[in-house]
Design a protein around this motif. Structure first.
Motif, PDB file in Angstrom:
ATOM      1  N   ARG A  92       0.821  -1.208   0.000  1.00  0.00           N
ATOM      2  CA  ARG A  92       0.000   0.000   0.000  1.00  0.00           C
ATOM      3  C   ARG A  92       0.851   1.252   0.000  1.00  0.00           C
ATOM      4  N   VAL A  93       1.931   1.214   0.762  1.00  0.00           N
ATOM      5  CA  VAL A  93       2.816   2.379   0.786  1.00  0.00           C
ATOM      6  C   VAL A  93       3.369   2.622  -0.608  1.00  0.00           C
ATOM      7  N   LEU A  94       3.701   1.521  -1.300  1.00  0.00           N
ATOM      8  CA  LEU A  94       4.211   1.640  -2.663  1.00  0.00           C
ATOM      9  C   LEU A  94       3.165   2.266  -3.579  1.00  0.00           C
ATOM     10  N   ILE A  95       1.952   1.763  -3.477  1.00  0.00           N
ATOM     11  CA  ILE A  95       0.885   2.299  -4.323  1.00  0.00           C
ATOM     12  C   ILE A  95       0.731   3.788  -4.085  1.00  0.00           C
ATOM     13  N   LEU A  96       0.727   4.135  -2.806  1.00  0.00           N
ATOM     14  CA  LEU A  96       0.527   5.536  -2.453  1.00  0.00           C
ATOM     15  C   LEU A  96       1.669   6.401  -2.982  1.00  0.00           C
ATOM     16  N   THR A  97       2.893   5.918  -2.808  1.00  0.00           N
ATOM     17  CA  THR A  97       4.049   6.669  -3.303  1.00  0.00           C
ATOM     18  C   THR A  97       3.961   6.845  -4.804  1.00  0.00           C
ATOM     19  N   PHE A  98       3.618   5.743  -5.475  1.00  0.00           N
ATOM     20  CA  PHE A  98       3.448   5.775  -6.924  1.00  0.00           C
ATOM     21  C   PHE A  98       2.415   6.824  -7.310  1.00  0.00           C
ATOM     22  N   GLY A  99       1.316   6.799  -6.611  1.00  0.00           N
ATOM     23  CA  GLY A  99       0.260   7.757  -6.875  1.00  0.00           C
ATOM     24  C   GLY A  99       0.724   9.184  -6.694  1.00  0.00           C
ATOM     25  N   TRP A 100       1.477   9.440  -5.629  1.00  0.00           N
ATOM     26  CA  TRP A 100       1.988  10.790  -5.388  1.00  0.00           C
ATOM     27  C   TRP A 100       2.934  11.230  -6.476  1.00  0.00           C
ATOM     28  N   ILE A 101       3.757  10.299  -6.953  1.00  0.00           N
ATOM     29  CA  ILE A 101       4.708  10.651  -8.017  1.00  0.00           C
ATOM     30  C   ILE A 101       3.943  11.073  -9.267  1.00  0.00           C
ATOM     31  N   ILE A 102       2.979  10.249  -9.642  1.00  0.00           N
ATOM     32  CA  ILE A 102       2.181  10.586 -10.827  1.00  0.00           C
ATOM     33  C   ILE A 102       1.501  11.930 -10.624  1.00  0.00           C
ATOM     34  N   SER A 134      -8.233   8.735  -5.263  1.00  0.00           N
ATOM     35  CA  SER A 134      -8.421   7.316  -5.574  1.00  0.00           C
ATOM     36  C   SER A 134      -7.232   6.504  -5.105  1.00  0.00           C
ATOM     37  N   PHE A 135      -6.047   7.088  -5.253  1.00  0.00           N
ATOM     38  CA  PHE A 135      -4.850   6.378  -4.789  1.00  0.00           C
ATOM     39  C   PHE A 135      -4.884   6.209  -3.282  1.00  0.00           C
ATOM     40  N   PHE A 136      -5.314   7.256  -2.586  1.00  0.00           N
ATOM     41  CA  PHE A 136      -5.440   7.157  -1.132  1.00  0.00           C
ATOM     42  C   PHE A 136      -6.387   6.031  -0.761  1.00  0.00           C
ATOM     43  N   VAL A 137      -7.537   6.045  -1.419  1.00  0.00           N
ATOM     44  CA  VAL A 137      -8.541   5.026  -1.107  1.00  0.00           C
ATOM     45  C   VAL A 137      -7.983   3.638  -1.390  1.00  0.00           C
ATOM     46  N   ALA A 138      -7.252   3.520  -2.501  1.00  0.00           N
ATOM     47  CA  ALA A 138      -6.657   2.224  -2.829  1.00  0.00           C
ATOM     48  C   ALA A 138      -5.647   1.816  -1.764  1.00  0.00           C
ATOM     49  N   SER A 139      -4.990   2.814  -1.163  1.00  0.00           N
ATOM     50  CA  SER A 139      -3.958   2.470  -0.176  1.00  0.00           C
ATOM     51  C   SER A 139      -4.546   1.928   1.108  1.00  0.00           C
TER      52      SER A 139
END
Lengths: 369, 175
Positions: A92-102, A134-139
């Motif tokens: 989840r942390v990875l997803i969130l980081t990825f989301g922030w980068i995008i 959406s990324f937050f929710v996914a996290s």
């Protein structure tokens, strides 16, 4: 029995947001010593409040019952902990980081390069804010079920929802980029508020400043009239409640703006995680971490039928009617308290109402022969 | 009994039960303890006036200040004893005694005219003039055979309130 004092009483209590006295038989008959000395109803109310009161219940988070108490269930629970902390959480942390980068790599260019083309820029920024939410929710592995027609972008309407945690905002923002009115928070949340949320249009307030209210109402009115602004989302409870109850909706703000009020009801499924953010007990960071190390955040969001103030209805009655609609939909119990009482004492008007009732009863009985 | 521990032992429960003359069941005592810990936010072992007043339903009660004086600094055992008058198992005598104690603020076993006037003042606020209050009190006192200078004791209270079917009960929620 409509004497002028009855009418005055009614006016006083409807101004007071709540009518607390439990119904007990109006005593009658000639006034005797025992009637004056018998203070048992007042004492009973006081001890009732000491033993259990509806206000404290709104902010109680029930710790989950431990179910891992035998030889078979305990290893399963341990396995669950391992999966949640060592696999789900890093993923989840990875997803969130990825989301922030995008998000940042798109938002910053868009914000600066499209400076001249406001309309296009706003459109992109809205989309990006929805994306990061959406990324937050996914996290948290959020599973959100939306019911009802999606909010439309029209002027002269405001959205209200019940409030359980700051994540309410994220859950709703994922679907529609709302403008929101918020209390300014310290730390990294405050940073987010002043940068990204500015782009969707945010209005700040300070809970403790009373003079703020008039300026605030004006800002809200202006925002709602504008056709280019994002739809406004307000949490009329003014504080986070534990998703079992609703506290009084503040009439100022959403219900005095001469516009349509669209209620939204949010209900979290407690089996997966208790989404209540007890701001007195934990910081938002800890709260987020708890969400990110649980299995999922499951909730239902209902977009309910827009309501207009009825002729002859006061703002308070309007607010209560909307609160009713939301509470019924989300299965929440209504409680006659102002959420701000978390931070302040009740106004002396409530005690005065009780005193007035008592005095009138005494004086009336004195007249009787 | 530990002030900061959130677990009651069986010994603790029995001790508290003794102290309140068995007016509460053991389950009720456990519930009351949870409530006590919930109100005692800073974990000091007693509930401060601030903490009581943070319960809005209590803060709006006209007699809250008088009760706060009686509740000041009570530990859990004394807290339960205080509430015992409101149990369904409490006798009429215990209930009248509680009311008497609320009136008798200096605890000398006698309730004076000014004690009764004070309570009446708390209950009626600014809606009855001081003069009217005195008049009403004198009127009902004289009718009952007392005077302005009478000192009422517990037995007087029993006589006056004893057969009115006093309703003074609060249910302790038990999970």
């Amino acid at each position: 029995m409509n004497s002028s004092s009855e009418i005055q009483n009614h006016k006083l209590s409807s101004e007071l947001d709540l009518d607390l006295d439990f119904e007990f038989d109006q005593p009658c008959g000639k006034l005797r010593l025992r009637d004056l000395l018998d203070i048992s109803p007042t004492l009973t109310e006081a001890s009732g409040a000491i033993i259990d009161d509806s206000f404290t219940r709104c902010f109680k988070s029930n710790p989950p019952e431990p179910w891992n108490w035998n030889v078979y269930l305990f290893p399963l629970w341990c396995l669950g902990v391992v999966i949640r902390y060592l696999f789900l959480f890093p993923a989840r942390v990875l997803i969130l980081t990825f989301g922030w980068i995008i998000f940042l790599s798109s938002y910053i260019p868009v914000h600066f390069l499209l400076k001249g083309h406001d309309k296009l820029r706003k459109k992109f920024e809205r989309y990006l804010v929805e994306l990061i939410c959406s990324f937050f929710v996914a996290s948290w592995t959020g599973v959100v079920k939306y019911h009802g027609p999606r909010p439309s972008r029209r002027p002269k309407q405001v959205f209200v929802a019940n409030h359980t945690s700051m994540i309410d905002f994220i859950v709703l923002e994922q679907m529609t980029a709302f403008a929101v009115i918020m209390q300014k928070h310290p730390g990294w949340v405050g940073l987010l508020q002043s940068t990204i949320l500015e782009s969707v249009g945010c209005i700040w307030f300070n809970r403790t400043e009373v003079k703020d209210r008039e300026i605030l109402t004006k800002k809200l009115r202006d925002h709602v009239q504008g056709t280019e602004n994002n739809p406004l989302l307000i949490f009329p409870e003014g504080t986070c409640v534990n998703n079992n109850y609703t506290v009084m909706f503040k009439k100022g703000g959403a219900f005095e703006l001469d516009c349509t009020v669209c209620p939204i009801a949010i209900k979290y499924n407690k089996i997966f995680v208790d989404a209540f953010w007890n701001s007195r007990k934990q910081s938002f960071t800890k709260h987020l971490l708890r969400l990110m190390t649980s299995w999922a955040v499951v909730c239902d969001v209902w977009y309910l039928e827009p309501q207009n103030i009825k002729p002859g209805e006061t703002a308070i009655e309007f607010a209560e009617r909307v609160r009713d609609i939301i509470s019924v939909r989300a299965g929440l119990k209504k409680v006659p308290w102002d959420g701000l009482l978390k931070y302040t004492r009740p106004s002396p008007k409530h005690r005065e109402l009780k005193q007035q009732r008592f005095s009138e009863s005494i004086l009336r009985r004195l007249e009787e022969k | 009994m530990g002030n900061t521990s959130s677990m009651l032992t069986q010994y603790d429960i029995e001790e508290v039960q003794e102290h309140c003359n068995h007016t509460f069941s053991q389950q009720e005592i456990v519930s009351l303890y949870q409530r006590f810990c919930q109100l005692d936010r800073n974990g000091g072992g007693f509930i401060s006036a601030e903490e009581f007043l943070s319960v809005p339903e209590f803060a709006v009660n006209p007699l809250s200040q008088r009760l706060l004086r009686m509740l000041d600094g009570l530990n859990f055992k004394e807290f339960v004893a205080f509430l015992s008058a409101f149990s369904s198992r409490a006798t009429l005598q215990q209930k009248v005694e509680f009311i008497f104690k609320v009136y008798d603020s200096d605890g000398n076993g006698k309730v004076t005219f000014s004690d009764m006037l004070e309570v009446l003042r708390d209950l009626s606020g600014q809606f009855i003039s001081e003069q009217q209050r005195e008049q009403v009190l004198i009127h009902v006192l004289e009718e009952a055979g007392y005077t302005k200078n009478s000192l009422l004791g517990l037995s007087d209270f029993m006589k006056i309130l004893g057969n009115t079917g006093l309703k003074m009960e609060v249910e302790v929620p038990v999970d």
